[in-house]
Design an enzyme around this catalytic site. Structure first.
Site, PDB file in Angstrom:
ATOM      1  NE  ARG A   1      -4.626   0.171   1.360  1.00  0.00           N
ATOM      2  CZ  ARG A   1      -5.752   0.241   2.042  1.00  0.00           C
ATOM      3  NH1 ARG A   1      -5.726   0.286   3.336  1.00  0.00           N
ATOM      4  NH2 ARG A   1      -6.918   0.253   1.433  1.00  0.00           N
TER       5      ARG A   1
ATOM      6  CB  CYS B   1     -18.376   3.334   7.477  1.00  0.00           C
ATOM      7  SG  CYS B   1     -16.576   3.373   7.413  1.00  0.00           S
ATOM      8  CG  PHE B   2     -23.783   3.846   5.933  1.00  0.00           C
ATOM      9  CD1 PHE B   2     -23.153   4.875   6.616  1.00  0.00           C
ATOM     10  CD2 PHE B   2     -24.541   4.167   4.825  1.00  0.00           C
ATOM     11  CE1 PHE B   2     -23.269   6.193   6.193  1.00  0.00           C
ATOM     12  CE2 PHE B   2     -24.669   5.480   4.397  1.00  0.00           C
ATOM     13  CZ  PHE B   2     -24.032   6.483   5.072  1.00  0.00           C
TER      14      PHE B   2
ATOM     15  CB  SER C   1     -10.172   4.823  13.718  1.00  0.00           C
ATOM     16  OG  SER C   1      -8.958   4.532  13.082  1.00  0.00           O
TER      17      SER C   1
ATOM     18  CG  ASN D   1      -8.036  -1.913   9.403  1.00  0.00           C
ATOM     19  OD1 ASN D   1      -6.971  -1.373   9.697  1.00  0.00           O
ATOM     20  ND2 ASN D   1      -8.124  -3.191   9.165  1.00  0.00           N
TER      21      ASN D   1
ATOM     22  CG  LEU E   1     -13.474  11.111   3.998  1.00  0.00           C
ATOM     23  CD1 LEU E   1     -13.765   9.986   3.030  1.00  0.00           C
ATOM     24  CD2 LEU E   1     -12.005  11.482   3.901  1.00  0.00           C
TER      25      LEU E   1
ATOM     26  CB  THR F   1     -18.107  -5.997  12.195  1.00  0.00           C
ATOM     27  OG1 THR F   1     -18.720  -4.819  11.671  1.00  0.00           O
ATOM     28  CG2 THR F   1     -19.062  -6.687  13.153  1.00  0.00           C
TER      29      THR F   1
HETATM   30  P1  NAD Z   1      -8.529   1.019   5.500  1.00  0.00           P
HETATM   31  O1  NAD Z   1      -8.673  -0.418   5.784  1.00  0.00           O
HETATM   32  O2  NAD Z   1      -8.629   1.513   4.087  1.00  0.00           O
HETATM   33  O3  NAD Z   1      -7.120   1.539   6.070  1.00  0.00           O
HETATM   34  C1  NAD Z   1      -6.615   1.216   7.319  1.00  0.00           C
HETATM   35  C2  NAD Z   1      -5.104   1.002   7.197  1.00  0.00           C
HETATM   36  O4  NAD Z   1      -4.552   0.877   8.500  1.00  0.00           O
HETATM   37  C3  NAD Z   1      -4.715  -0.273   6.435  1.00  0.00           C
HETATM   38  O5  NAD Z   1      -3.930   0.075   5.314  1.00  0.00           O
HETATM   39  C4  NAD Z   1      -3.926  -1.099   7.469  1.00  0.00           C
HETATM   40  O6  NAD Z   1      -2.836  -1.812   6.915  1.00  0.00           O
HETATM   41  C5  NAD Z   1      -3.432  -0.010   8.411  1.00  0.00           C
HETATM   42  N1  NAD Z   1      -3.078  -0.501   9.730  1.00  0.00           N
HETATM   43  C6  NAD Z   1      -3.782  -1.290  10.575  1.00  0.00           C
HETATM   44  N2  NAD Z   1      -3.125  -1.483  11.716  1.00  0.00           N
HETATM   45  C7  NAD Z   1      -1.945  -0.805  11.630  1.00  0.00           C
HETATM   46  C8  NAD Z   1      -0.843  -0.613  12.496  1.00  0.00           C
HETATM   47  N3  NAD Z   1      -0.837  -1.161  13.705  1.00  0.00           N
HETATM   48  N4  NAD Z   1       0.175   0.130  12.068  1.00  0.00           N
HETATM   49  C9  NAD Z   1       0.169   0.683  10.854  1.00  0.00           C
HETATM   50  N5  NAD Z   1      -0.854   0.555   9.974  1.00  0.00           N
HETATM   51  C10 NAD Z   1      -1.908  -0.177  10.365  1.00  0.00           C
HETATM   52  O7  NAD Z   1      -9.617   1.762   6.399  1.00  0.00           O
HETATM   53  P2  NAD Z   1     -10.309   3.175   6.128  1.00  0.00           P
HETATM   54  O8  NAD Z   1     -11.444   3.010   5.181  1.00  0.00           O
HETATM   55  O9  NAD Z   1      -9.264   4.198   5.841  1.00  0.00           O
HETATM   56  O10 NAD Z   1     -10.963   3.451   7.559  1.00  0.00           O
HETATM   57  C11 NAD Z   1     -10.168   3.773   8.679  1.00  0.00           C
HETATM   58  C12 NAD Z   1     -11.062   4.267   9.791  1.00  0.00           C
HETATM   59  O11 NAD Z   1     -11.743   5.453   9.386  1.00  0.00           O
HETATM   60  C13 NAD Z   1     -12.168   3.285  10.206  1.00  0.00           C
HETATM   61  O12 NAD Z   1     -12.365   3.390  11.588  1.00  0.00           O
HETATM   62  C14 NAD Z   1     -13.393   3.803   9.469  1.00  0.00           C
HETATM   63  O13 NAD Z   1     -14.587   3.476  10.145  1.00  0.00           O
HETATM   64  C15 NAD Z   1     -13.161   5.293   9.497  1.00  0.00           C
HETATM   65  N6  NAD Z   1     -13.792   6.040   8.407  1.00  0.00           N
HETATM   66  C16 NAD Z   1     -13.739   5.574   7.122  1.00  0.00           C
HETATM   67  C17 NAD Z   1     -14.288   6.317   6.086  1.00  0.00           C
HETATM   68  C18 NAD Z   1     -14.238   5.854   4.645  1.00  0.00           C
HETATM   69  O14 NAD Z   1     -14.801   6.526   3.803  1.00  0.00           O
HETATM   70  N7  NAD Z   1     -13.588   4.746   4.321  1.00  0.00           N
HETATM   71  C19 NAD Z   1     -14.862   7.566   6.362  1.00  0.00           C
HETATM   72  C20 NAD Z   1     -14.887   8.017   7.679  1.00  0.00           C
HETATM   73  C21 NAD Z   1     -14.337   7.248   8.689  1.00  0.00           C
HETATM   74  C1  UGA Z   2     -20.570   7.513   4.500  1.00  0.00           C
HETATM   75  C2  UGA Z   2     -20.986   8.878   5.032  1.00  0.00           C
HETATM   76  O1  UGA Z   2     -21.729   9.559   4.027  1.00  0.00           O
HETATM   77  C3  UGA Z   2     -19.763   9.697   5.438  1.00  0.00           C
HETATM   78  O2  UGA Z   2     -20.180  10.927   6.007  1.00  0.00           O
HETATM   79  C4  UGA Z   2     -18.935   8.908   6.448  1.00  0.00           C
HETATM   80  O3  UGA Z   2     -17.762   9.623   6.766  1.00  0.00           O
HETATM   81  C5  UGA Z   2     -18.569   7.571   5.842  1.00  0.00           C
HETATM   82  O4  UGA Z   2     -19.775   6.852   5.475  1.00  0.00           O
HETATM   83  C6  UGA Z   2     -17.819   6.687   6.770  1.00  0.00           C
HETATM   84  O5  UGA Z   2     -17.885   6.843   7.972  1.00  0.00           O
HETATM   85  O6  UGA Z   2     -17.201   5.771   6.215  1.00  0.00           O
HETATM   86  P1  UGA Z   2     -19.646   6.566   2.210  1.00  0.00           P
HETATM   87  O7  UGA Z   2     -20.066   5.256   2.772  1.00  0.00           O
HETATM   88  O8  UGA Z   2     -18.280   6.710   1.688  1.00  0.00           O
HETATM   89  O9  UGA Z   2     -19.830   7.715   3.311  1.00  0.00           O
HETATM   90  O10 UGA Z   2     -20.631   6.979   1.033  1.00  0.00           O
HETATM   91  P2  UGA Z   2     -22.169   7.462   1.019  1.00  0.00           P
HETATM   92  O11 UGA Z   2     -22.300   8.515   0.005  1.00  0.00           O
HETATM   93  O12 UGA Z   2     -22.677   7.771   2.355  1.00  0.00           O
HETATM   94  O13 UGA Z   2     -22.921   6.166   0.466  1.00  0.00           O
HETATM   95  C7  UGA Z   2     -23.027   5.001   1.235  1.00  0.00           C
HETATM   96  C8  UGA Z   2     -23.936   4.010   0.522  1.00  0.00           C
HETATM   97  O14 UGA Z   2     -25.278   4.479   0.503  1.00  0.00           O
HETATM   98  C9  UGA Z   2     -23.554   3.788  -0.937  1.00  0.00           C
HETATM   99  O15 UGA Z   2     -23.728   2.437  -1.272  1.00  0.00           O
HETATM  100  C10 UGA Z   2     -24.549   4.657  -1.684  1.00  0.00           C
HETATM  101  O16 UGA Z   2     -24.779   4.214  -2.991  1.00  0.00           O
HETATM  102  C11 UGA Z   2     -25.786   4.492  -0.823  1.00  0.00           C
HETATM  103  N1  UGA Z   2     -26.740   5.613  -0.927  1.00  0.00           N
HETATM  104  C12 UGA Z   2     -26.384   6.867  -0.577  1.00  0.00           C
HETATM  105  C13 UGA Z   2     -28.043   5.347  -1.360  1.00  0.00           C
HETATM  106  O17 UGA Z   2     -28.392   4.193  -1.680  1.00  0.00           O
HETATM  107  N2  UGA Z   2     -28.934   6.361  -1.440  1.00  0.00           N
HETATM  108  C14 UGA Z   2     -28.607   7.647  -1.087  1.00  0.00           C
HETATM  109  O18 UGA Z   2     -29.494   8.540  -1.168  1.00  0.00           O
HETATM  110  C15 UGA Z   2     -27.296   7.895  -0.651  1.00  0.00           C
END
Ligand code: NAD
Ligand code: UGA
Length: 454
Positions: free
Chosen positions: A37, A271-272, A126, A86, A158, A89
């Site tokens: 990565r 996430c949801f 996170s 990450n 985001l 669950t």
């Molecule tokens: P991700 O799986 O894409 O990235 C997490 C990274 O952390 C991985 O690359 C993994 O190798 C690394 N990692 C784990 N343990 C480690 C360690 N001990 N040292 C160094 N690296 C380590 O996950 P993500 O989607 O970026 O989500 C991260 C957090 O943010 C989660 O808690 C998620 O719920 C939250 N979040 C995600 C989103 C999203 O859009 N994906 C949006 C808002 C919040």
């Molecule tokens: C969602 C939240 O929108 C972010 O604010 C949050 O930070 C993030 O989860 C997180 O914690 O990971 P994300 O999952 O990236 O963001 O994308 P969304 O735009 O929320 O869509 C989530 C799912 O719902 C997708 O499958 C999308 O297609 C679906 N969706 C969204 C619908 O079916 N209908 C809608 O009206 C909106």
């Protein structure tokens, strides 16, 4: 100032790229244990696809944005350490299937405690259960050595596909801290970083627990809206109402608002579901059975919605899809991302494979290897074909299932008349995103079905 971010994923990468872009004088180092990565972050093909991300990374990379696998050095040199690992669950033990697995967060806290030689601000980026900061602080403090750690909560809001725009212009930045002077000083340090580009009134500060809980609550409310409109979509199909018309009509009420009312094949994303189940687990833990059941129903409704489309496909295709080619348009959980985590497409595809269908799948950004992995198939499996465009996928197919709302699949960007001539007849079209006008598709010659439409 030096910032270190542990976790170079969908959150760590884009958020740190934005901070580095906006704060040239801050050195930002993103570290991860996943060497592949990190190598990808240093290349032209980033591990995360987000519109505008590559440009932002290129602007700052090598200047004040660095990617590394040397976690210890980055921790040691940092003033502020973001934990962006990450929090999936849990799949084992107590709380399996609901609670968040906090082992990665705990490992980070222990590593910081062992490596850090000076005082640090630790930022929970996170998404975490409420009161995790307490455990993180206890672990950090347990190692002693005279250093002081301030633990803050700064959840990320985001959405994938619009991450760079969301980071550029967030609805709000939330920072939680404790009441004492040292914690408030740390809060101010973090506020000052964001204040370089985010208007002050959008940066809100709360206590730690409110901040942690606000993140889970925000995701639960967003997902609840989707499940609510999806539940109505089933009723629309039974009664002849049109879910898009209903959504429009109710969304004009300013108390309801129009966003997140797009009925679909079901919400996906990493996430949801995970965050709602985490909320459910927390409520159960505190003995709030009714509250837990209330939120769990949001996930139950989503599971129902995902299954509904595959059932409808089988039933429309004369009750059998066995040995029929079905074109799948889109596999990502939403448009403009290469992320497939919990994508509704995975569930629909698995259902159809179980019924014996042969799938021809095209997604503009998802890595083909990921699709095999998500469907639990060997690489040489003949049950699916990964196609290079939507035309190849549809050629010779009995049906198209549009599962991700990529702009490329809009009627103005895809020649559906051409596609229809090359399909078996009747040519079925299932729009799992209500992206197309079904009457137009019917005029072309498709037998068309949408979500929440007769
Ligand atoms: P991700 O799986 O894409 O990235 C997490 C990274 O952390 C991985 O690359 C993994 O190798 C690394 N990692 C784990 N343990 C480690 C360690 N001990 N040292 C160094 N690296 C380590 O996950 P993500 O989607 O970026 O989500 C991260 C957090 O943010 C989660 O808690 C998620 O719920 C939250 N979040 C995600 C989103 C999203 O859009 N994906 C949006 C808002 C919040
Ligand atoms: C969602 C939240 O929108 C972010 O604010 C949050 O930070 C993030 O989860 C997180 O914690 O990971 P994300 O999952 O990236 O963001 O994308 P969304 O735009 O929320 O869509 C989530 C799912 O719902 C997708 O499958 C999308 O297609 C679906 N969706 C969204 C619908 O079916 N209908 C809608 O009206 C909106």
């Amino acid at each position: 100032m030096n910032i270190c971010c542990i976790g170079a994923g969908y959150v760590g990468g884009p958020t740190m790229a934005k901070i580095a872009q906006k704060c040239e004088d801050i050195q930002v180092t993103v570290v991860d244990i996943n060497a592949a990565r990190i190598a990808a972050w240093e290349s032209e093909k980033l591990p995360v696809y987000e519109p505008g991300l590559l440009e932002t990374v290129k602007e700052a990379r090598g200047r004040n944005l660095f990617f590394s696998t040397d976690v210890d050095s980055a921790i040691d040199g940092a003033d502020i350490i973001f934990i962006s690992v990450n929090t999936p669950t849990k799949t084992y033990g107590i709380g399996a299937g609901k609670a968040s697995d906090l082992k990665y967060v705990e490992k980070c806290a222990r590593q910081i405690a062992k490596v850090a030689k000076t005082d640090k601000i630790i930022v929970e980026k996170s998404t975490l259960p409420v009161r995790t900061a307490e455990s993180v602080k206890r672990i950090l403090d347990a190692y002693g050595n005279g250093r002081t750690f301030q633990v803050l909560s700064n959840p990320e809001f985001l959405a994938e596909g619009t991450a760079m725009a969301d980071l550029d212009n967030p609805d709000r930045v939330l920072i939680g801290g404790e009441k004492d002077e040292a914690s408030q000083k740390a809060v101010q340090t973090l506020v000052d970083v964001y204040a370089r580009w985010v208007p002050k009134e959008k940066i809100i500060t709360t206590n730690l627990w409110s901040s942690e809980l606000s993140k889970l609550t925000a995701n639960a409310f967003l997902a609840q809206r989707i499940s609510s409109i999806n539940s109505i979509s089933a009723l629309c199909e039974a009664t002849g109402a049109d879910v898009d018309e209903v959504a429009y009509a109710i969304g004009l009420d300013s108390r309801i608002g129009s966003k997140f009312l797009k009925s679909s094949v079901g919400f996906g994303g990493s996430c949801f579901q995970k965050d709602i189940l985490n909320l459910v687990y927390l409520c159960s833990h505190f003995g709030l059975t009714e509250v837990a059941a209330y939120w769990e129903s949001v996930v139950t409704m989503n599971d129902f919605q995902k299954r509904r489309l595959s059932k409808r496909i089988v039933s429309a295709l004369f009750n059998t899809v066995s040995d029929k080619r079905i074109a799948v348009f889109g596999f990502a959980f939403k448009k403009d991302t290469n992320d497939t985590r919990e994508s509704a497409a995975i569930h629909v595809c698995k259902d159809l494979l179980e019924e014996g269908a042969r799938l021809a799948i095209y997604d503009p950004k998802v890595d083909p290897l990921q699709i095999y992995q998500d469907l639990g198939l060997e690489l040489n499996s003949e049950q699916i074909t990964i196609c290079t465009d939507q035309y190849e996928a549809a050629r010779g197919a009995h049906a198209i299932a549009l599962l991700t709302e990529w702009d490329a699949f809009r009627t103005e960007n895809t020649d559906y008349a051409q596609i229809c001539t090359e399909m078996e007849k009747p040519a079925f079209f299932f729009d799992g995103r209500n992206l197309t006008n079904l009457d137009e598709m019917r005029a072309i010659g498709f037998e068309s079905h949408g979500i929440g439409k007769v």
